[in-house]
Design a protein around this motif. Structure first.
Motif, PDB file in Angstrom:
ATOM      1  N   ARG A  74      20.377 -61.816  15.284  1.00 40.46           N
ATOM      2  CA  ARG A  74      20.299 -60.388  14.918  1.00 40.46           C
ATOM      3  C   ARG A  74      20.509 -59.508  16.142  1.00 40.46           C
ATOM      4  O   ARG A  74      21.205 -58.492  16.076  1.00 40.46           O
ATOM      5  CB  ARG A  74      18.950 -60.068  14.273  1.00 40.46           C
ATOM      6  N   ASN A  75      19.928 -59.888  17.273  1.00 41.01           N
ATOM      7  CA  ASN A  75      20.113 -59.120  18.504  1.00 41.01           C
ATOM      8  C   ASN A  75      21.563 -59.175  18.986  1.00 41.01           C
ATOM      9  O   ASN A  75      22.083 -58.189  19.504  1.00 41.01           O
ATOM     10  CB  ASN A  75      19.155 -59.604  19.589  1.00 41.01           C
TER      11      ASN A  75
ATOM     12  N   ILE B 255      17.514 -66.787  13.937  1.00 39.88           N
ATOM     13  CA  ILE B 255      17.885 -65.552  13.234  1.00 39.88           C
ATOM     14  C   ILE B 255      17.554 -64.337  14.101  1.00 39.88           C
ATOM     15  O   ILE B 255      18.360 -63.413  14.220  1.00 39.88           O
ATOM     16  CB  ILE B 255      17.199 -65.470  11.854  1.00 39.88           C
ATOM     17  N   ASP B 256      16.386 -64.336  14.723  1.00 39.13           N
ATOM     18  CA  ASP B 256      16.022 -63.219  15.597  1.00 39.13           C
ATOM     19  C   ASP B 256      17.018 -63.065  16.744  1.00 39.13           C
ATOM     20  O   ASP B 256      17.444 -61.952  17.064  1.00 39.13           O
ATOM     21  CB  ASP B 256      14.611 -63.406  16.167  1.00 39.13           C
TER      22      ASP B 256
ATOM     23  N   GLU C 188      28.222 -61.494  12.496  1.00 39.19           N
ATOM     24  CA  GLU C 188      27.551 -61.281  11.205  1.00 39.19           C
ATOM     25  C   GLU C 188      27.685 -62.503  10.303  1.00 39.19           C
ATOM     26  O   GLU C 188      26.752 -62.842   9.576  1.00 39.19           O
ATOM     27  CB  GLU C 188      28.106 -60.036  10.513  1.00 39.19           C
TER      28      GLU C 188
ATOM     29  N   LEU D 127      25.143 -64.962  11.417  1.00 37.18           N
ATOM     30  CA  LEU D 127      23.822 -64.545  10.954  1.00 37.18           C
ATOM     31  C   LEU D 127      23.641 -64.866   9.468  1.00 37.18           C
ATOM     32  O   LEU D 127      22.601 -65.400   9.067  1.00 37.18           O
ATOM     33  CB  LEU D 127      23.619 -63.050  11.210  1.00 37.18           C
TER      34      LEU D 127
ATOM     35  N   TYR E  25      20.829 -67.219   7.634  1.00 37.79           N
ATOM     36  CA  TYR E  25      20.000 -66.777   6.499  1.00 37.79           C
ATOM     37  C   TYR E  25      20.106 -67.774   5.343  1.00 37.79           C
ATOM     38  O   TYR E  25      19.106 -68.119   4.705  1.00 37.79           O
ATOM     39  CB  TYR E  25      20.433 -65.397   6.007  1.00 37.79           C
TER      40      TYR E  25
END
Length: 117
Positions: free
Chosen positions: A76-77, A72-73, A37, A40, A44
């Motif tokens: 996120r996964n 980011i994609d 996180e 991530l 961002y």
């Protein structure tokens, strides 16, 4: 009497060791989720700066923003997967009462409901 006491003590120590290893494994998974996180959130932040710089004509970072969008994609996964692994390690949740049960349990330890895996 001594052998019964020793057998009983061994049983309790073995159970405590098993529970300790389960807690350690869950803690590691919490740490993994937190680490992913943070990665991530960093993406961002970098993405937001790139967009801001491009919009304010400070410098053109459109290509960087496109690259970060893809990263980011992917990240996120990774976070979703880490959270799933964490939840799986916590055991099976009873759909009736919400009790967490071990993955090996067939019935809920609180209400006796059949657990679906």
């Amino acid at each position: 009497m001594t052998s019964t006491f020793m057998e009983s003590a061994k049983k309790y120590f073995d159970t405590a060791a098993l529970k300790t290893s389960e807690v350690i494994e869950i803690s590691r998974k919490y740490i993994d989720v937190n680490k992913e996180e943070r990665k991530l959130n960093s993406l961002y932040e970098r993405f937001g700066k790139a967009i801001y710089n491009t919009q304010k004509d400070i410098r053109d970072e459109e290509k960087l923003a496109e690259k970060l969008y893809k990263e980011i994609d992917i990240q996120r996964n990774i976070v979703i997967d880490a959270k799933r692994k964490l939840e799986d390690s916590k055991g099976v949740k009873c759909r009736l009462c919400g009790q967490r049960n071990t993955n090996k349990s067939l019935f809920c330890s609180r209400c006796g409901e059949i657990l679906k895996k």
